[in-house]
Motif scaffolding. Structure first.
Motif, mmCIF file in Angstrom:
data_model
loop_
_atom_site.group_PDB
_atom_site.id
_atom_site.type_symbol
_atom_site.label_atom_id
_atom_site.label_comp_id
_atom_site.label_asym_id
_atom_site.label_seq_id
_atom_site.Cartn_x
_atom_site.Cartn_y
_atom_site.Cartn_z
ATOM 1 N N ASN A 1 0.849 -1.196 0.000
ATOM 2 C CA ASN A 1 0.000 0.000 0.000
ATOM 3 C C ASN A 1 0.878 1.238 0.000
ATOM 4 O O ASN A 1 2.106 1.158 0.054
ATOM 5 C CB ASN A 1 -0.947 0.012 1.204
ATOM 6 C CG ASN A 1 -0.243 0.323 2.512
ATOM 7 O OD1 ASN A 1 0.733 -0.323 2.865
ATOM 8 N ND2 ASN A 1 -0.753 1.305 3.242
ATOM 9 N N CYS B 1 -3.072 -1.640 -2.549
ATOM 10 C CA CYS B 1 -4.015 -0.676 -1.972
ATOM 11 C C CYS B 1 -3.420 0.730 -2.077
ATOM 12 O O CYS B 1 -2.306 0.960 -1.620
ATOM 13 C CB CYS B 1 -4.289 -1.011 -0.512
ATOM 14 S SG CYS B 1 -5.428 0.137 0.306
ATOM 15 N N THR C 1 -0.211 -0.823 8.365
ATOM 16 C CA THR C 1 -0.266 -1.556 7.100
ATOM 17 C C THR C 1 -1.581 -2.333 7.013
ATOM 18 O O THR C 1 -2.195 -2.645 8.043
ATOM 19 C CB THR C 1 0.926 -2.526 6.993
ATOM 20 O OG1 THR C 1 1.002 -3.333 8.177
ATOM 21 C CG2 THR C 1 2.228 -1.741 6.838
ATOM 22 N N PRO C 2 -2.049 -2.645 5.802
ATOM 23 C CA PRO C 2 -3.350 -3.310 5.633
ATOM 24 C C PRO C 2 -3.516 -4.594 6.443
ATOM 25 O O PRO C 2 -4.627 -4.883 6.901
ATOM 26 C CB PRO C 2 -3.381 -3.599 4.130
ATOM 27 C CG PRO C 2 -2.564 -2.517 3.534
ATOM 28 C CD PRO C 2 -1.443 -2.299 4.509
ATOM 29 N N ASP C 3 -2.433 -5.346 6.626
ATOM 30 C CA ASP C 3 -2.544 -6.604 7.378
ATOM 31 C C ASP C 3 -2.792 -6.373 8.861
ATOM 32 O O ASP C 3 -3.132 -7.314 9.598
ATOM 33 C CB ASP C 3 -1.277 -7.457 7.184
ATOM 34 C CG ASP C 3 -0.009 -6.719 7.581
ATOM 35 O OD1 ASP C 3 0.094 -5.509 7.306
ATOM 36 O OD2 ASP C 3 0.879 -7.363 8.172
ATOM 37 N N ILE D 1 -4.888 -3.803 9.956
ATOM 38 C CA ILE D 1 -6.160 -3.101 10.104
ATOM 39 C C ILE D 1 -7.163 -4.054 10.754
ATOM 40 O O ILE D 1 -7.169 -5.254 10.447
ATOM 41 C CB ILE D 1 -6.682 -2.648 8.726
ATOM 42 C CG1 ILE D 1 -5.739 -1.591 8.141
ATOM 43 C CG2 ILE D 1 -8.098 -2.092 8.824
ATOM 44 C CD1 ILE D 1 -6.092 -1.180 6.732
ATOM 45 N N ARG E 1 -10.794 -4.699 7.401
ATOM 46 C CA ARG E 1 -9.834 -5.307 6.479
ATOM 47 C C ARG E 1 -10.502 -6.178 5.430
ATOM 48 O O ARG E 1 -10.124 -6.162 4.262
ATOM 49 C CB ARG E 1 -8.800 -6.127 7.266
ATOM 50 C CG ARG E 1 -7.688 -6.675 6.383
ATOM 51 C CD ARG E 1 -6.549 -7.239 7.207
ATOM 52 N NE ARG E 1 -6.925 -8.461 7.904
ATOM 53 C CZ ARG E 1 -6.882 -8.626 9.214
ATOM 54 N NH1 ARG E 1 -6.509 -7.623 9.996
ATOM 55 N NH2 ARG E 1 -7.208 -9.777 9.780
ATOM 56 N N ILE F 1 -11.818 -4.076 2.611
ATOM 57 C CA ILE F 1 -10.718 -3.490 1.841
ATOM 58 C C ILE F 1 -10.081 -4.535 0.937
ATOM 59 O O ILE F 1 -9.824 -4.285 -0.250
ATOM 60 C CB ILE F 1 -9.664 -2.871 2.788
ATOM 61 C CG1 ILE F 1 -10.252 -1.660 3.523
ATOM 62 C CG2 ILE F 1 -8.422 -2.450 2.009
ATOM 63 C CD1 ILE F 1 -9.361 -1.104 4.605
ATOM 64 N N CYS G 1 -9.757 -4.458 -3.184
ATOM 65 C CA CYS G 1 -8.416 -4.437 -3.778
ATOM 66 C C CYS G 1 -8.131 -5.713 -4.567
ATOM 67 O O CYS G 1 -7.422 -5.665 -5.580
ATOM 68 C CB CYS G 1 -7.368 -4.224 -2.697
ATOM 69 S SG CYS G 1 -7.451 -2.590 -1.917
#
Length: 293
Positions: A93, A173, A187-189, A191, A196, A199, A203
């Motif tokens: 991301n 992302c 970071t997205p992991d 969230i 998540r 998202i 994505c």
């Protein structure tokens, strides 16, 4: 879905429309791979450019629809270069000192400005974390992951033009996530699951559309998270695409600092995937171009 007031969201941003033709040299540069590896027609190139830009705009719109704060500036991908994206590199991301500042995945200002020759004005979103300002091309801090990644591509391919005739770099992302008063990067992991899942769904869909559009021979995730998302999406597509991953170049990743160093580790991983030779051929092409001049 409500938004935790302690978690700020900052997405990508668009280049000024006044940047004109210079926008053609962005890393969002790829074309559908011709099965015979011949140059696609100009009509096909134009269609690819429009398709990639539209995919990124749709991704931005879909993410905003997940009840994020209103009035965020949508990310735009610059026009892809005329060429074939045989290798698709996928990052996780937007980072606070890379894509957030330059609009380019792993967008270290030095390589974006001096190697890719990209210039332009950057607009900030209406909602910003006070500790995470967007300085655009005026940013002085280097993006360390980008220095390693783009530095390696520059070493192997020579020029940006040669690299982008072989590869395309996409961020899974386009959003950056910050938490708390200090604006800690999330970071997205990491969230919360309730956000998540939504998202990842959006994505994943966008990544699938990118893959179908440019038809790469190889899909390479940069880091474990990106690699896992790539493998999941490629599996659903069901096409004969070689998929793998390389070590994330961030110095915050302890493995990237161990001997023999990130560059050699990533190079061996690319060799195992089978796509390093495509990049290495770029240096020969660069040398040939210099000789012809």
């Amino acid at each position: 879905m409500s938004v935790d007031p302690g978690l700020g969201f900052l997405d990508g941003f668009r280049y000024s429309k006044g940047t004109g033709k210079k926008r053609q040299r962005s890393p969002k540069q790829s074309q559908r791979v011709n099965p015979q590896h011949t140059k696609p027609s100009k009509k096909r190139m134009k269609e690819n450019k429009s398709a990639v830009v539209e995919i990124m705009r749709r991704l931005s719109s879909d993410l905003e629809a997940l009840s994020y704060p209103p009035n965020l500036t949508s990310p735009e991908s610059s026009e892809p270069m005329e060429g074939s994206g045989r290798i698709l590199f996928v990052g996780m991301n937007a980072g606070p000192w890379g894509m957030v500042q330059t609009g380019v995945p792993f967008g270290d200002i030095g390589y974006v400005r001096d190697w890719m020759k990209i210039t332009g004005n950057v607009y900030s979103p209406d909602i910003l974390h006070p500790k995470r300002c967007v300085q655009g091309f005026g940013v002085e801090r280097r993006e360390r992951s980008g220095k390693r990644l783009w530095g390696y591509f520059a070493k192997v391919c020579g020029t940006a033009d040669v690299f982008f005739r072989r590869a395309y770099v996409h961020n899974y992302c386009p959003l950056a996530f910050f938490k708390g008063e200090k604006g800690a990067n999330v970071t997205p992991d990491r969230i919360p699951v309730k956000w998540r899942k939504a998202i990842l769904r959006v994505c994943d869909q966008a990544l699938g559309r990118i893959i179908r559009e440019i038809r790469p021979e190889f899909v390479v995730g940069v880091g474990k998270f990106a690699e896992s998302r790539c493998k999941s999406v490629v599996q659903t597509i069901g096409k004969n695409i070689k998929c793998g991953g390389i070590l994330h170049p961030s110095p915050a990743n302890p493995a990237s600092n161990k001997p023999p160093g990130w560059t050699l580790i990533a190079q061996e991983q690319l060799k195992r995937i089978g796509c390093h030779s495509l990049l290495a051929a770029g240096l020969k092409e660069t040398t040939k171009l210099k000789t012809e001049k």
